[in-house]
Design an enzyme around this catalytic site. Structure first.
Site, PDB file in Angstrom:
ATOM      1  CG  HIS A   1      97.633 149.994   8.112  1.00  0.00           C
ATOM      2  ND1 HIS A   1      98.982 149.175   8.326  1.00  0.00           N
ATOM      3  CD2 HIS A   1      96.989 149.694   8.508  1.00  0.00           C
ATOM      4  CE1 HIS A   1      99.039 147.852   8.809  1.00  0.00           C
ATOM      5  NE2 HIS A   1      97.143 147.474   8.547  1.00  0.00           N
TER       6      HIS A   1
ATOM      7  CG  ASP B   1      88.257 136.322  -7.054  1.00  0.00           C
ATOM      8  OD1 ASP B   1      89.281 136.640  -8.267  1.00  0.00           O
ATOM      9  OD2 ASP B   1      88.635 134.876  -6.123  1.00  0.00           O
TER      10      ASP B   1
ATOM     11  CB  CYS C   1      81.262 137.583   1.415  1.00  0.00           C
ATOM     12  SG  CYS C   1      82.265 135.668   0.302  1.00  0.00           S
TER      13      CYS C   1
ATOM     14  CD  GLU D   1      86.371 132.359  -4.848  1.00  0.00           C
ATOM     15  OE1 GLU D   1      86.955 133.452  -4.284  1.00  0.00           O
ATOM     16  OE2 GLU D   1      86.582 131.808  -4.092  1.00  0.00           O
TER      17      GLU D   1
HETATM   18  C1  PEP Z   1      85.261 137.384  -4.245  1.00  0.00           C
HETATM   19  O1  PEP Z   1      85.918 136.860  -4.463  1.00  0.00           O
HETATM   20  O2  PEP Z   1      84.570 138.019  -4.183  1.00  0.00           O
HETATM   21  C2  PEP Z   1      85.612 137.362  -2.218  1.00  0.00           C
HETATM   22  C3  PEP Z   1      85.183 137.784  -1.627  1.00  0.00           C
HETATM   23  O3  PEP Z   1      87.052 136.584  -2.076  1.00  0.00           O
HETATM   24  P1  PEP Z   1      88.274 137.715  -2.057  1.00  0.00           P
HETATM   25  O4  PEP Z   1      88.088 138.585  -2.424  1.00  0.00           O
HETATM   26  O5  PEP Z   1      89.040 137.653  -0.974  1.00  0.00           O
HETATM   27  O6  PEP Z   1      89.217 136.885  -3.914  1.00  0.00           O
HETATM   28 MG    MG Z   2      87.759 135.246  -4.445  1.00  0.00          MG
END
Ligand code: PEP
Ligand code: MG
Length: 545
Positions: A195, A460, A507, A436
């Site tokens: 936080h 990932d 993402c 991933e």
């Molecule tokens: C990723 O694996 O790139 C992803 C966006 O998921 P997380 O970071 O939540 O595992």
């Molecule tokens: Mg992930």
């Protein structure tokens, strides 16, 4: 400049910006209850005192949240709302009551129960959830302080603008600092998702966290210079270092001003390719802030926080409310909900999880959801219902082949049929997957024929491709999405998508990397999703391609 910096201490770059200022060390004393036990005839009175203390703390927290809301700080207010939920949590309360009935003093009981929950959180491998441990401790110690008649320790009396050094800073600490007084935070503990980091980023204050025991070197210093973007601080900097920091400060201000104009533009490349730039969010609390940064939607809504911030599984109704709130906040803009992505490394209340030797290679993400329909179906039903209030899409995490996608879609269609039979209102939901795993890339063509989009999760994908744990500090050189093996997988994903006529987003953290964005766009990625403050810079990079 950092190579020459004297008295340099390094940590995690938690919030960008630089600052130089006098040191203030925040070192609150540990709460030490005077009474361990109570007598049997005092139980009822002590339980009443405990309830009174909870009410008093909730009142203070509500006032703080309200004050923050009035000054437009919705996101920070949310932190205090979550603390109120923790203070009022029936399981926490029952835990304390049971101990008091066993003749423990309520102040000892609440600290112990708080510590039990904090340990549970701290053991979770997910950085964000682990960071919630401090919140639980903070709430418990506020209740204990109230019972003991102390004012909780704070920074409210600080008058000189200062760089604040502390072992850790709880939300109740940061919120008490008068406006304009904190120049920067440097803490021994913490991660990017603690936080203190979240608060620092939203307050626009530089922060370096997780410095470790080296922080003590700075306790005796008069001045500290902090570079939150690079993740280090210089203890008692010499005049050259100070001048260097001042120049950097000017450059940052100039860059900020130059990025301002990109916030609310649609990003197009020079040859007219439109790239959507969206935000990664964990709850609707961040929606307003993300829109302010120019988010064109949500490219990744991490729903696991909804599941893990409470002692029981959230009901379909609670999930529906959360997804509806997010859908409504973004109106016509797309919101991609990722279905539950927890694993053997995270203790999910309400689901029996095995101990696993390799949790990241274990029962996580879609694997768990396909095995436990009572977990998966309420989420899918909630998404279908919330879809009638906005532009919702959905994606499955940790997919390795088309068979998993088909099975997940079957369950989804089953939910739709059930809802229709019940006469519930539903909306249309585009379905995609997160890419991933290398296996998903190798099966991309077959998977693509089942879905509408891919969203590449590089966090990932990198760890599974390079066999390098994403959280292992020693393997930093193997954690970049610019590794040729990872780039080949991204390229192959885009090729398979093009052939199938579906779109590709990203993402993972790499989506915000200014060096990588031109390559991603060239390969065919048309949506980039990232933490909201990175959005203007990404739009600028796209516009310059
Ligand atoms: C990723 O694996 O790139 C992803 C966006 O998921 P997380 O970071 O939540 O595992
Ligand atoms: Mg992930």
């Amino acid at each position: 400049m950092d190579a020459e910096v004297k008295g340099k201490i390094t940590g995690v770059a938690a919030s960008e910006g630089v600052a130089v200022g006098p040191v203030f060390v925040h070192a609150p004393g540990e709460l030490e209850p005077e009474r361990e036990n109570i007598s049997e005839d005092a139980v009822e009175d002590e339980l009443a005192r405990f309830q009174g203390a909870v009410e008093a703390v909730v009142k203070k927290l509500s006032e703080t949240a309200e004050g923050l809301r009035e000054s437009g700080s919705e996101k920070e207010a949310g932190i205090f709302d979550a603390q109120i939920e923790m203070a009022e949590d029936p399981e926490v309360q029952e835990g304390v009551e049971e101990r008091v009935k066993n003749l423990e003093s309520p102040e000892v009981a609440v600290i112990s129960v708080g510590e039990e929950y904090a340990t549970l959180f701290a053991e979770m491998e997910d950085e964000y959830m682990a960071a919630r441990a401090d919140d639980v401790r903070d709430v418990a110690s506020q209740i204990a302080a109230e019972l003991m008649g102390h004012e909780a320790t704070g920074l409210s009396a600080l008058e000189t603008p200062s760089v604040i050094l502390a072992r850790s800073l709880a939300p109740s600490d940061t919120a008490r600092i008068p406006k304009g007084i904190a120049l920067a935070f440097v803490t021994a503990e913490g991660s990017r998702t603690s936080h203190v980091s979240i608060m620092a980023r939203s307050m626009g204050i530089p922060a370096v966290v997780g410095v470790g025991p080296d922080l003590e070197e700075a306790f005796e210093a008069e001045t500290v210079a902090v570079d939150g973007g690079e993740g280090y601080a210089a203890v008692d900097p010499d005049p050259d270092t100070v001048a260097e920091f001042e120049r950097k400060q000017e450059r940052i201000e100039e860059e900020k001003a130059a990025l301002e104009e990109y916030k609310h533009v649609e990003a197009h490349t020079g040859d007219g390719q439109r790239i959507e730039v969206s935000a990664n969010l964990g709850s609707a609390e961040g929606a307003e802030d993300a829109l302010g940064w120019g988010a064109e939607g949500v490219g990744l809504f991490r729903t696991e926080f909804l599941f893990m911030e409470r002692p029981k599984l959230p009901s379909e109704e609670e999930q529906y409310e959360a997804y509806r709130e997010m859908a409504q906040a973004f109106g016509e803009k797309p919101v991609i909900i990722r279905t539950l992505d927890v694993g053997g490394d995270k203790d999910l209340p309400g689901v029996d999880q095995p101990e696993e030797e390799n949790p990241f290679l274990g029962w996580r993400g879609i694997r768990m959801c396909l095995d436990v329909p009572e977990l998966f179906k309420p989420q899918l039903r909630a998404i279908l219902r919330a879809a009638s209030h906005g532009n919702l899409k959905m994606m499955f995490p940790m997919i390795v082949d088309a068979r998993e996608v088909r099975r997940a879609k079957e369950i989804f269609e089953e939910c739709r049929r059930e809802l229709e039979e019940e006469g519930a209102e539903t909306g249309s939901v585009e379905v995609g997957i997160m890419v991933e795993t290398p296996a998903a890339v190798l099966c991309a063509s077959e998977i693509a024929s089942e879905i509408s989009f891919f969203s590449i999760g590089t966090n990932d994908l990198v760890q599974y491709t390079l066999a390098a744990d994403r959280g292992n500090e020693r393997l930093r050189h193997l954690q970049g999405a610019d590794h040729p093996a990872v780039l080949k997988l991204i390229e192959e994903t885009c090729r398979a998508a093009r052939e199938a006529g579906i779109w590709v987003g990203m993402c993972g953290e790499a989506a915000a990397d200014p060096e990588l964005i031109p390559k991603l766009v060239e390969m065919g990625v048309t949506e980039l999703s990232m933490s909201a403050p990175s959005i203007p810079r990404a739009k600028k990079v796209v516009s310059e391609i």
